[in-house]
Scaffold this motif. Sequence first.
Motif, short mmCIF file in Angstrom:
data_model
loop_
_atom_site.label_atom_id
_atom_site.label_comp_id
_atom_site.label_asym_id
_atom_site.label_seq_id
_atom_site.Cartn_x
_atom_site.Cartn_y
_atom_site.Cartn_z
N MET A 164 77.52 -20.53 -71.99
CA MET A 164 78.16 -19.98 -70.80
C MET A 164 79.30 -19.07 -71.25
O MET A 164 79.66 -19.05 -72.41
N ARG A 193 69.46 -27.01 -69.99
CA ARG A 193 68.83 -25.88 -69.29
C ARG A 193 67.65 -26.38 -68.44
O ARG A 193 67.48 -26.01 -67.28
N TYR A 237 75.43 -25.27 -70.56
CA TYR A 237 74.82 -25.38 -69.22
C TYR A 237 75.33 -26.54 -68.37
O TYR A 237 75.45 -26.43 -67.17
N TYR A 269 74.40 -23.78 -61.34
CA TYR A 269 74.46 -22.45 -61.97
C TYR A 269 73.13 -21.71 -61.75
O TYR A 269 73.11 -20.51 -61.45
N GLN A 270 72.04 -22.42 -61.91
CA GLN A 270 70.75 -21.74 -61.77
C GLN A 270 70.51 -21.30 -60.33
O GLN A 270 69.96 -20.23 -60.09
N HIS A 327 72.89 -20.57 -58.13
CA HIS A 327 73.80 -19.44 -57.90
C HIS A 327 73.21 -18.16 -58.51
O HIS A 327 73.19 -17.10 -57.87
N ASP A 328 72.73 -18.28 -59.75
CA ASP A 328 72.18 -17.10 -60.44
C ASP A 328 70.91 -16.59 -59.73
O ASP A 328 70.60 -15.40 -59.83
N HIS A 366 82.36 -18.63 -63.58
CA HIS A 366 80.98 -18.20 -63.32
C HIS A 366 80.84 -17.58 -61.92
O HIS A 366 79.76 -17.12 -61.55
N VAL A 398 81.11 -19.16 -58.98
CA VAL A 398 80.45 -20.03 -57.99
C VAL A 398 81.49 -20.47 -56.96
O VAL A 398 82.52 -21.04 -57.32
#
Length: 362
Positions: free
Chosen positions: A1, A136, A172, A180-181, A183-184, A213, A215
């Motif tokens: 990250m 991940r 991660y 995170y995933q 949001h991405d 990040h 978020v």
Amino acid sequence: MKIDGTPFRSVWVDPADGWSVRILDQTRLPWVVEILRLTDEAAAAHAIRSMQTRGAPLIGAVAAYGVALALRADASTAMLEGCVARLGETRPTAINLRWALERMQRALAPLPAEARVAAAYAEALAIADDDAETCRMIGQHGLPLLQEIAARKGRVNVLTHCNAGWLATVDYGTALSPIYQAHDAGLDVHVWVDETRPRNQGASLTAFELSKHGVPHTVVADNAGGHLMQHGQVDICIVGTDRVTRTGDVANKIGTYLKALAAHDNGVPFWVALPHSTLDMRVRDGVKEIPIEERSGAEVTDMTGITKDGRVETVRVVNPGSPAANPAFDVTPARLVTGLITERGRCDASEAGLAALYPEKV
Ligand code: MRU
């Protein structure tokens, strides 16, 4: 990250010398980003005990590098056994520490002393790489839970406790990885961040990670979760864990149990994200059998923060002379856990659920 555009893992070997071990000093975040250099076993042990480095998967990886540092000084079998024992005593609750040290011992004990140092660095790197990839994949398997909520109602409000993000792992994170995933992938995710007294890992570390990040998130007092759930403001809870028993009981940062009770009472799904290294198939009853770390009462009586003019200071917040107790973890019984998110997929928090995903561990 990334921190301000620079990619980081939470532990790495210094490329300049090829042997010293670098970590972020998590006791100084979010105010100061300071990278520490560990050069011997004692420094690695101190970093884990003092929580300069923390989070169940990460302390396993740092302890593995601690073995490599110890063997640089003395690669004998006595040293290998001694450092594994000493590093294993630094923190009692997270099973990842024992998992990583046992893996190091298995890999190194059969080797001649002169081959052990290089092999120790290789094994520690393998542990770190495994953790990053595992986390991940946890994100991949948790993502559909958030996609389903987003498809139904748009914004997804997640509540999390403590810090189970990339700072608690090699990369991660566990509980934060699906976030995170999501949001991405463009989902509208907002995170309620429990401050997580007494050490405030939520307010300091999770908030730091999420803000770096981008978020959207809001820090709340630990006591606010039940109220938010009663008022429909939490769609899902996702937390990390320090040890999951073969029956699906979950040890995690103190206060997790209360959030699970509130979630159960309000019909809010309560998910726990874990890597394989957090499973302890030797234990059945988490409440009775998992050792709970007792930390200094000073973590309760004192708080550290930043003054308006930028000085980091620690102040006492408890009545002078009043004693404080500080159990650092609690156990959430499996019956309160909606399910487990692992690198192999999701399952019930039960013996059958875990056996289906991890048949080789039964
Ligand atoms: O005492 P800490 O900060 O090491 O506790 C950390 C937690 O309780 C985390 O939730 C847990 O280790 C999971 S980390 C992916």
